[in-house]
Write a protein that holds these residues in place. Structure first.
Motif, PDB file in Angstrom:
ATOM      1  N   GLU A  64     -49.840  61.802 -56.949  1.00  0.00           N
ATOM      2  CA  GLU A  64     -48.714  62.188 -57.441  1.00  0.00           C
ATOM      3  C   GLU A  64     -47.849  62.496 -56.032  1.00  0.00           C
ATOM      4  OE1 GLU A  64     -46.855  66.318 -59.634  1.00  0.00           O
ATOM      5  OE2 GLU A  64     -49.009  65.692 -59.651  1.00  0.00           O
ATOM      6  N   GLU A 111     -43.756  61.739 -53.996  1.00  0.00           N
ATOM      7  CA  GLU A 111     -42.904  62.852 -53.634  1.00  0.00           C
ATOM      8  C   GLU A 111     -42.335  62.373 -52.277  1.00  0.00           C
ATOM      9  OE1 GLU A 111     -41.937  65.590 -54.877  1.00  0.00           O
ATOM     10  OE2 GLU A 111     -43.062  64.998 -56.737  1.00  0.00           O
ATOM     11  N   LYS A 151     -53.808  63.910 -57.820  1.00  0.00           N
ATOM     12  CA  LYS A 151     -53.010  64.782 -56.956  1.00  0.00           C
ATOM     13  C   LYS A 151     -52.312  64.148 -55.969  1.00  0.00           C
ATOM     14  CE  LYS A 151     -54.013  69.087 -56.600  1.00  0.00           C
ATOM     15  NZ  LYS A 151     -54.816  70.342 -56.164  1.00  0.00           N
TER      16      LYS A 151
END
Length: 240
Positions: free
Chosen positions: A154, A158, A151
């Motif tokens: 990811e 972003e 996570k």
């Protein structure tokens, strides 16, 4: 030209982020490279205590606008440390948005900056993700830790950051394979589990012949290949 900067990250606490940062810093320093180490775990900083160093000011003072960065530099055997302040009122006063400037200024003075981030995906961790040249993810093979590392990987994307790779700590070969399969980043190093060489002090110094020390030295070389020569003298931080 500034030095490289790496955020040492991983969503779950207790996976070895600080241990990784300290050992990579010690390994790089032992090979002649100048290193800056920033304690960006603003809620629970501990680098100063782990390394036994103090400065006239702390990172929290700098982020609160109460001190200049130069006053918050603690020098220890060629390592330049920016320690934090664990007091809750200092945490409330610190402005995480200024972390990027601290990292960029320190990078003008050393070969590499390592930023030890806190657990979770907080604002103060996202700033180094986007400011540093790359993020090094740290995780154990534990399912929850691996999921959090994935996570975090990811989230780095972003904020337009880059992931250098992932470090599997306290991992046997099978555990490292699980980490490599489930975290979308190259496996940089597998650090074996060895309770006999565990502790706060850098393993690369206290147990230099151990497999754990070898793993951290390999990681250091992967992140910052040995140059023809390191920077000499004490670090001096530029004003801009």
């Amino acid at each position: 030209m500034g030095g490289r900067s790496y955020a040492i990250a991983g969503g779950k606490g207790g996976v070895g982020k600080t241990t990784t940062a300290v050992n990579v810093a010690a390994a790089l320093g032992a090979s002649g490279r100048s290193v800056g180490l920033v304690d960006a775990d603003l809620a629970m900083p501990n680098l100063g205590a782990v390394l036994g160093v103090e400065a006239d000011a702390t990172l929290h003072d700098v982020l609160a606008g109460a001190a200049d960065l130069e006053a918050a530099l603690a020098r220890d055997d060629g390592l330049v440390v920016v320690p934090g302040d664990p007091r809750l009122d200092r945490y409330r006063q610190a402005d995480p948005a200024k972390l990027g400037e601290v990292i960029q200024r320190l990078a003008t003075a050393v070969d590499v900056v390592l930023v030890d981030t806190g657990a979770g995906l907080t604002h103060e961790s996202l700033v180094p993700f986007g400011t540093c040249d790359a993020v090094v993810l740290v995780t154990t093979p534990d399912r929850a830790a691996v999921d959090d590392a994935a996570k975090t990987c990811e989230m780095v994307g972003e904020v337009d950051g880059a992931v250098a790779g992932v470090v599997a700590t306290r991992a046997d070969e099978a555990g490292a394979e699980r980490v490599e399969a489930d975290v979308p980043a190259p496996l940089l190093s597998r650090v074996p589990d060895d309770p006999e060489v565990a502790g706060d002090e850098p393993v690369v110094e206290t147990a230099p012949d151990s497999a754990v020390a070898d793993a951290y030295r390999d990681l250091a070389e992967a992140l910052v290949p040995r140059p023809d020569g390191g920077r000499a003298g004490a670090a001096t931080v530029s004003d801009g």
